[in-house]
Design an enzyme around this catalytic site. Structure first.
Site, short mmCIF file in Angstrom:
data_model
loop_
_atom_site.label_atom_id
_atom_site.label_comp_id
_atom_site.label_asym_id
_atom_site.label_seq_id
_atom_site.Cartn_x
_atom_site.Cartn_y
_atom_site.Cartn_z
N ASP A 359 0.83 -1.21 0.00
CA ASP A 359 0.00 0.00 0.00
C ASP A 359 0.86 1.26 0.00
OD1 ASP A 359 0.78 -1.04 2.57
OD2 ASP A 359 -0.23 0.72 3.42
N GLU A 360 0.27 2.34 -0.50
CA GLU A 360 0.78 3.69 -0.32
C GLU A 360 2.27 3.84 -0.64
OE1 GLU A 360 -2.07 5.46 3.09
OE2 GLU A 360 -0.40 4.29 3.80
N VAL A 361 2.64 3.40 -1.81
CA VAL A 361 4.04 3.55 -2.20
C VAL A 361 4.26 4.98 -2.71
CG1 VAL A 361 5.89 2.64 -3.62
CG2 VAL A 361 4.02 1.13 -2.87
#
Lengths: 725, 725
Positions: A359-361
């Site tokens: 997630d949320e790179v």
């Protein structure tokens, strides 16, 4: 970990702090959810189920239909319940026998059952021999050495005045049935007893999980174990262990000793502890799914292994003392590392599922690395999403090579990945539906984020099969495995983690276990109150820790006045605490203020709010309700004078001066409004204007706290002027 | 075990139950002790000690003399305290360094100290390197492998605004000093801090013990460990472990496996557990002295080894299901058994002292055995006391052979025993003095029986050197080693054992540690309240367990009204619970009623009583006191209506119906008396007669409980008619 770290990365690294609007991707955590003002929806029990009318009525009213049919404080509510007549006494002569399969795990479960029954009743049961058992337990098949998704968890429990029989195809079902029996036992005028009842039960979803983040704040094993006990009590069956994130890598690796060695400040679990913990969970029918978040949320890996990062080190756990980064997906060495790592961890964690986060790179770390840019160009990748998809595909092959099934957050969804993977949605039912339409299995976590400090009813209303998911085909619906509540750990310590999870998590557990039409909020709150008490006997400290925290703030055991304030406030909601913190989180700071101690939801305010509604509904004729309202308001009005001296002598309390004053002023306004209502006297306009100004002021958070009795008092003040005379 | 088993033997076996008078040997537990009506004695500080006037004043008034000199909540009070100016802040930067001897036990003690400081303050301290430590600790000599009686326990602690230094000749003293430091830390308007202070401290007596009976009700090791933590916090240094009695033999013996195997119902400590426990105690500077009571109080031995008994078996633990007996001192096999037994236990328990009980031997079991009678005649013994003396002499030789010093209760005192033995007195200072005059060392337990449910002030007033002991020569006085509080276990479970011991035991610890002139009762209560909070942070459950017990009785978490009642009652005193039980104790019965849950001493009643005294003293002019009295009385008068529905729905509460009504009626009488006093109106004679009848009724115990606010209300009712107008 999607939620908080998103805020961290975007808020901390964006340089400027955006106050509003809430950025997209986060805002939808809150959208589509109607605010619930404790207007209880009607119980939508389907009479075709064997849930009899008597039970429905007793659930609705909270009173027994007849003396022989007390309210059943079961949570999660079983799929089918029929009440009989009479009660089974629970006395010193109580005993249990086990037949069917010879399963040590079930035998241990029966021992735990007796110990918990003893704690609940205070009866010191002794081993019995040669007598007919009060409760007979029969399971046909023992626990699997490694528990599998979708095993038969059903059971049948019949209680009569003379005995009880529990039968299940598996030990897993029998363990669930024992938990149900514990919830049936209640004190009566003639002692402890379980009401006569016939229950057939099985879960609605096969994956009912709780995520606990141990990276942001470390929780020692004993703290986690008591939460496993709580999960078992409400029939949750997956602990999702968020073991690594930017702030800490919490697992001993023998292959890569610098992961925990340099990335945990000494706060990590040894492999021996982990094996013991998994065995503890297995005994309770709980799978343990580890998450190692990658390629984002992985700064802690780079402290010991900076070569994994997309940027230059050296890295530290504390983002204030050095750069952050994300994993470099373009180096072959990264995949060699991950191969060895997944091999080791895959052996340590026996479950078939392996969570890689995903997630949320934050793409800026890739954008600023020329080699990574060149790699993208050489491979024809247009976006960072393409690069992450490449990483995920290679990672998935590694995970599969080590006989595991990959799980990841929404962002991993990509048509090139095999259908075996599982997508966990923090974004909403829409992305779950999208995945299902493409043939992927999914889990819902959207709406079950415990760190958002929502009232239970708001979580309880989140239905995995609603919204976009409602219009899926039956085959697609079957791909939705269940869901997970999430305890992200920015603001918790071992002391208050229980109160952030419980008892609200019991209502989420019910959403995932019970039939879809079990939605009555009033019944939910009544039953949750009972299960909350049960959980404290199990050893959880979600209720009891608050007093100790208040005593620490006050420096004295006499916290009567402080409790009155604590009972009527709640922490600010969603991510407003971060907004108010005005800067990056110090993960080493003490969490010892009022906001850390109070419960996410105020029972007193909910009760008060209900009384005001009742009074309004009666057109101000309900004298009993008015008397109780006055009693609350008087308590609150008089409290500030008692509390102020205490607030001023403690650095931990001084920021509560204003909120305590607000409580007194708003309560005084409420009392005066009641006087006007009683006298049928018109409110002076000036008075009303003044009071509404006080109320407006009191609505604003102070010290991160919301005063939850303000809205109903405003209702009274408005009513006193609007009421036709 | 003198107290309760005496009652058991004489009451149970005498056949008839005597209601009164209290038989001799028991009555003197209560004699010579003035009833303490919370009339605080003046603080008798000797100005020649370095206890400055400022401290005396602050102790007396409970207020700081100046802002820089807050009240010191130390218990036990050190032998010398001088306050400085300023405070040492306790923040995240706090650190400790250790110099002097390299002692792993002290290093572990510092780790525990930091953990407890962290629990008290909520600050997550982290290891520091390269900084000057906030607190430096220096001990010249490490702990002995086996702690010895009379080791140097002194320490000096200097705290200034910039740092603190702790120095001690031994690690033992340093551990005590760390406990003192923990008690100094308090919350202030600018955060946690320790006041500047200079302390020189050492104990008055070298033997400061707590006896815990684990035979009548078994207490698992973890329950005992938290009590060791509590003992260390108040500088007690001996755990007297009452390991065997009629109702259970609690130690694994490898030589005689049937002792615990048949004599404990499976509730015993393994040798491994015992070694671990002794090591835990040793780390905290606490000696563990085992007691194996013989020749009386030993039925549990006979279940597996009936040949030891003076009468015919078979024996069981439950006296209702078989005969009782005492050990047969006339058989040589008895001594062979004891020789092997003492050899094994002497190795298991490394302490130099070995307690053989020796109390309350019921001679009728010898009288009824013709062989024993013949033995007595053959050896020229006239009385059973002579026979016991013979037994004790032989036993003493066995104990000495295995390098141990024998300890026993009063009854073992006999001129033929060597002067090395120690006599523990449950009978009073007189028998202690008698022993000392004969050259024997002694310990006082008379007056420190926690199971008598006395108010703390009554225990606190028991002075080992008073009465007959006061007129001993200095050499004889030196033979009085100290004392032990005693927790006999007829009425305790792991759940409520803490509240029976704490916080009252802290005051007894002070009696045995602090100078003889530290006797101010008001100061004691204020400081005990602070130490009570500290003990809960250590893990003791003496306060918190009550709520869970009340919730169990009520079947709900909402116990507000029940708490009001619980706050103002106390269990009946002395051995009246046995009188009321009307039959032998069932040691397997649940202990789950109000009498089991409430604290031995009611803080609310003491506070109320003080307010009434204050009002009377002011000749009814103190409006503030009157207002508070009215507030209490109103709460109590209105409580019954809220409580009755709860009482009637629970079998565990129904016996409280009358006492709740009494509370309301007496409170109403008090309010009316205040009205008469306020109006200066004469009380109608009839009214007074009626109220006094109500009060007389309410004084009687109900459900084993005493309503502690009755006496002060009676004072008000009497005053309202006696007051000159």
């Amino acid at each position: 970990m999607p939620s908080s770290s998103w805020a961290q990365s975007s808020r901390r690294w964006a340089g400027t702090r955006k106050q509003e609007p809430v950025p997209s991707g986060r805002s939808d955590v809150c959208q589509d959810i109607e605010t619930i003002h404790y207007k209880y929806t009607e119980f939508k029990g389907d009479p075709m189920r064997t849930l009899p009318l008597a039970l429905l009525l007793s659930l609705l009213t909270g009173f027994a239909v007849a003396q022989s049919q007390p309210q059943l404080n079961l949570m999660p509510m079983p799929s089918s319940v029929q009440q009989g007549s009479g009660m089974l006494p629970i006395a010193q002569s109580f005993s249990v026998s086990v037949t069917g399969t010879q399963d040590p795990a079930l035998a241990a479960g029966v021992q735990r059952f007796i110990a918990q029954l003893s704690r609940q009743t205070g009866i010191p049961f002794r081993p019995k021999t040669g007598e007919a058992a009060t409760l007979t337990v029969r399971a046909e098949k023992g626990l699997e050495a490694v528990q599998k998704l979708g095993e038969d968890e059903s059971y049948q429990l019949a209680v009569s005045a003379s005995g009880a029989q529990l039968a299940a195809p598996t030990s897993l079902g029998a363990l669930h049935g024992l938990e149900t029996f514990l919830q049936l036992v209640t004190i009566t005028p003639s002692g402890f007893a379980a009401p006569a009842v016939s229950i057939k039960d099985q879960p609605r979803f096969p994956w009912r999980g709780l995520l606990i983040d141990v990276s942001r704040h470390f929780i020692p094993i004993d703290g986690l174990k008591r939460n496993l006990d709580g999960m078992a009590a409400v029939k949750m069956n997956v602990l999702h262990w968020h073991l690594s994130d930017d702030q800490g890598f919490r697992v001993e690796s023998k292959t890569f000793p610098k992961l925990a060695g340099m990335g945990s400040e000494g706060h990590y679990y040894t492999q021996e502890e982990i094996r013991d913990f998994i065995s503890y969970a297995h005994d309770r029918g709980i799978r343990v799914v580890p998450e190692f978040d990658t390629p984002g949320h992985s700064r802690s890996w780079f402290v010991g292994y900076p070569e994994l990062a997309s940027g230059e080190g050296p890295f530290t756990l504390d983002s204030e003392n050095g750069p952050s980064s994300v994993t470099d997906p373009t180096r072959e060495e990264t995949y060699k590392f991950m191969d060895k790592f997944v091999e080791e961890m895959g052996k340590l964690f026996p479950d078939a599922y392996f969570h890689i986060g995903g997630d949320e790179v934050d793409g800026k770390f890739w954008d600023s690395n020329p080699k990574i840019q060149a790699f993208k160009q050489a491979h024809g990748m247009k976006t960072n999403q393409d690069l992450q998809a490449y990483y995920n595909q290679r990672l998935q092959k590694i995970v599969a090579k080590h006989h595991k099934i990959m799980v990841g957050w929404d962002e991993i969804l990509h048509p090139d990945l095999p259908k075996s993977i599982v997508v966990q949605s923090w974004r909403g039912q829409q992305s779950l539906a999208t995945a299902a339409q493409q043939g992927y299995r999914g889990l819902l976590s959207y709406g079950y984020y415990l760190d958002l400090m929502w009232p239970t009813a708001k979580h309880y209303a989140i239905e995995p099969m609603s919204g976009a998911a409602a219009s899926l085909t039956p085959e697609q619906k079957a791909l939705i495995l269940g869901g997970e509540s999430c305890q992200w750990a920015e603001w918790v310590t071992p002391e208050n983690v229980d109160s952030h999870i419980w008892p609200r998590n019991a209502a989420i557990a019910e959403r995932l276990w019970s039939p879809q039409d079990v939605t009555d909020v009033k019944s939910m709150y009544a039953r949750m109150r009972a299960v909350s008490l049960e959980l404290e006997y199990l050893g959880l400290i979600h209720n009891s820790a608050r007093d100790r925290m208040l005593q620490r703030m006050a420096g004295t055991a006499d916290i009567r006045a402080l409790r009155v304030l604590a009972d009527v406030v709640e922490p600010v909601k969603d991510y407003n605490r971060w907004d108010e913190a005005k800067g990056p989180i110090d993960f080493h700071a003490p969490l010892t203020h009022m906001i850390d101690a109070v419960y996410p939801e105020s029972d007193a305010a909910r009760e008060f709010s209900g009384l005001v509604e009742q009074l309004v509904k009666s057109e101000y004729q309900d004298r009993a309700a008015e008397s109780q309202i006055r009693s609350w308001l008087t308590l609150w009005r008089n409290n500030d004078a008692k509390l102020q001296p205490l607030l001023k002598q403690s650095a931990l309390l001084e920021d509560n001066v204003a909120i305590s004053q607000n409580l007194a002023m708003v309560a005084a306004a409420g009392l005066e409004a009641l006087d006007y209502l009683d006298r049928g006297q018109p409110e002076p306009e000036l008075w009303k204007t003044q009071q509404l100004a006080v109320i407006e002021q009191a609505k604003k958070p102070a010290a991160g706290l919301l005063l939850m009795m303000v809205a109903p008092v405003e209702q009274l003040v408005e009513a006193a002027s609007n009421r036709p005379r």
